[in-house]
Design a protein around this motif. Sequence first.
Motif, PDB file in Angstrom:
ATOM      1  N   LYS A 288       0.830  -1.189   0.000  1.00 40.31           N
ATOM      2  CA  LYS A 288       0.000   0.000   0.000  1.00 40.31           C
ATOM      3  C   LYS A 288       0.870   1.246   0.000  1.00 40.31           C
ATOM      4  N   GLY A 289       0.424   2.272  -0.692  1.00 35.74           N
ATOM      5  CA  GLY A 289       1.168   3.524  -0.751  1.00 35.74           C
ATOM      6  C   GLY A 289       0.400   4.556  -1.537  1.00 35.74           C
ATOM      7  N   ASP A 290       0.845   5.829  -1.498  1.00 38.46           N
ATOM      8  CA  ASP A 290       0.098   6.889  -2.147  1.00 38.46           C
ATOM      9  C   ASP A 290       0.922   7.766  -3.086  1.00 38.46           C
ATOM     10  N   LYS A 291       2.230   7.538  -3.163  1.00 40.05           N
ATOM     11  CA  LYS A 291       3.065   8.383  -4.019  1.00 40.05           C
ATOM     12  C   LYS A 291       2.891   8.065  -5.505  1.00 40.05           C
ATOM     13  N   ALA A 292       2.674   6.812  -5.796  1.00 37.04           N
ATOM     14  CA  ALA A 292       2.467   6.349  -7.170  1.00 37.04           C
ATOM     15  C   ALA A 292       2.029   4.891  -7.094  1.00 37.04           C
ATOM     16  N   THR A 293       1.590   4.359  -8.215  1.00 32.99           N
ATOM     17  CA  THR A 293       1.178   2.958  -8.274  1.00 32.99           C
ATOM     18  C   THR A 293       2.059   2.217  -9.269  1.00 32.99           C
ATOM     19  N   VAL A 294       2.550   1.072  -8.853  1.00 32.51           N
ATOM     20  CA  VAL A 294       3.302   0.177  -9.733  1.00 32.51           C
ATOM     21  C   VAL A 294       2.416  -1.018 -10.038  1.00 32.51           C
ATOM     22  N   MET A 295       2.114  -1.227 -11.324  1.00 33.07           N
ATOM     23  CA  MET A 295       1.326  -2.374 -11.753  1.00 33.07           C
ATOM     24  C   MET A 295       2.256  -3.289 -12.535  1.00 33.07           C
TER      25      MET A 295
END
Length: 633
Positions: free
Chosen positions: A509-516
């Motif tokens: 979980k995080g909010d700086k960016a998303t890695v897919m």
Amino acid sequence: MTEVELISRLQEQAIIARTAILAMTTLAGSGHPGGSMSSIDLLLTLYQFIRHNPQNPELPDRDRVVVSNGHISPAVYTALALNGYHNLDEVISQFRLSGSIYEGHIERDVKGVEWSTGNLGQGLSAGAGFALASRINNIPYNVYVLMGDGEQQKGQISEARRFAIKYQLNNLTAIVDYNELQISGNIHSVMPQNIKANWESDGWKVIEIDGHNYQEILSTLQMTRDKDYPLMILAHTVMGKGVPFMENQAKYHGAALNEAQLEEALHYLGQSNRLEDYKMMRAEFKPVKQKPTKDKYALQCNLKSGNPMLYEKPTDNRSAWGNAIADLAEINKNNPTPIVVTDCDLQSSVKTAAFEKVTPDRFFQGGIMEHNTAVLSGALSTCGIQSFWSDFGVFGLDEVYNQQRLNDINHTNLKVVLTHTGLDVGEDGKTHQCIDYIGIVRNWYGFHLIIPADPNQTDRLIRWLIDKPGNYVVTMGRSAVPIILKDDGTPFYDLNYAFDYGKCDILRKGDKATVMVTGTPIGNAIKAVDTLKEEGINLQLIYVSCPLAINRDTLIQAVNTGLIFSIEDHNIHSGLGSIIADRLAEENLSARLIKIGVKNYGSSGTSNDLYKAVGLDAESIKERIKQELINKD
């Protein structure tokens, strides 16, 4: 009915059939009348001989007829109509008409048609699959494959011939319409070959007959009952048979008569011209909405999924696949639905040896003959058999694209488990690095794609898959991969995890960016994300196991961070990143997307070295993310 009466009936049917063939092709302004007329006597006699029931076309012990040269659809549809499957006037008036089931090449949606064909050279493989299914299911029937002589130039036919001899498919009979003409002219000048000798060299018995002599056809068909060898009937015929100005003329292979020529031809046949009636019927035709064919052809089974295995140490996904399918074979030994695995000389690499040890009679070694194995496995899967074909990515997708496309069209239930995909193939080099597995499967409307993250997810999805209908491709790399762990250090895909097609997994979980991410780079992506977390940069990490079915909720979660990175061991132009871009536009969602993947063919080297070269190693991923975050801010 005596033989004399039967032959008299066939002679009467042949006149009606040739009239219908010419009328429908002239009405449509296209089609293949010449070969239809050379083969119609064979088809009419065959349907008088075989075991079948127009009122029960799915009769389990019916004899199967596969027409490999599907362009003779006018003859096939007519023969079926004259045997009670269809209304002949409807066939003629609706031939090649948009919205009609009577397409230019035969389709399985037409009652009585066993296999959609048209791409020449594939019918014998499908017939071999049906013949093998008779043995596996313990349902006795015979399989007849009608073929053209021009298509004998195709290499896949020799693959199917050898498979049939190896597995003694004695209930299989091939019939070659030997009119010696193809589109470009005489078969001996277009591409010389010795058809009879080729078949005999592979171990088949060959009998030559006059393909217009009903007595010869009938007596030869009698030999196909209870024979102890695969048989090919080489039927000498005449292109355009029945109309003098059409006979032995290659131009009528794929050219319809004009209306004046039709009138002349019907005069020779002694038949009236009903073309105006058919024009009216065609104009009045209204398509009827058909029920979804995938439901009609879906595999019905109740196979047990067993108990999941828990892997705690790094291993390759292919070993997890091999262990799972062997376990499933063991626990389903007495299940009425057979589980079958086919292989192309890669058993030690694709890890199916344990399956063969458990059920040797359900494992079929097809040798280095991928085209035949792809179609044969697809045909098997339409016979109430849960069929798995395991191979390398480049062989199970790239090499057999057309065969898999035809499986899709035929609504098969094939499970294709492919190892050695992506740059992770490593030292084998660019010829073996399948970096287009997502892009290829995207092109087939009825196929699903699953890319497991680690051995635990591999185990769960194979067990989930065991009772599913439809076509699925499961891809994995070559190397050992780490076990995906939760923040607390326990396996993410634990014994409580249940695979759900289309569901993405939020690993961090995080909010700086998303890695897919999808595929083998998952280990490097986790390492990069966890390292950045130590630096105070919290990223959301989503694993995408089903890139063709990313749901809206997942996209919204990704978009909320404002920046998305797609990471894949795949051609950057047609894989996960491209799918995400398409879906964002479709859903009217907005975020910046950075695609990290393969921009060119790889080279030989270790998986780690190749990943580093294209920026898929953990350090490169980390630095790329940091740089883009700086640009974002």
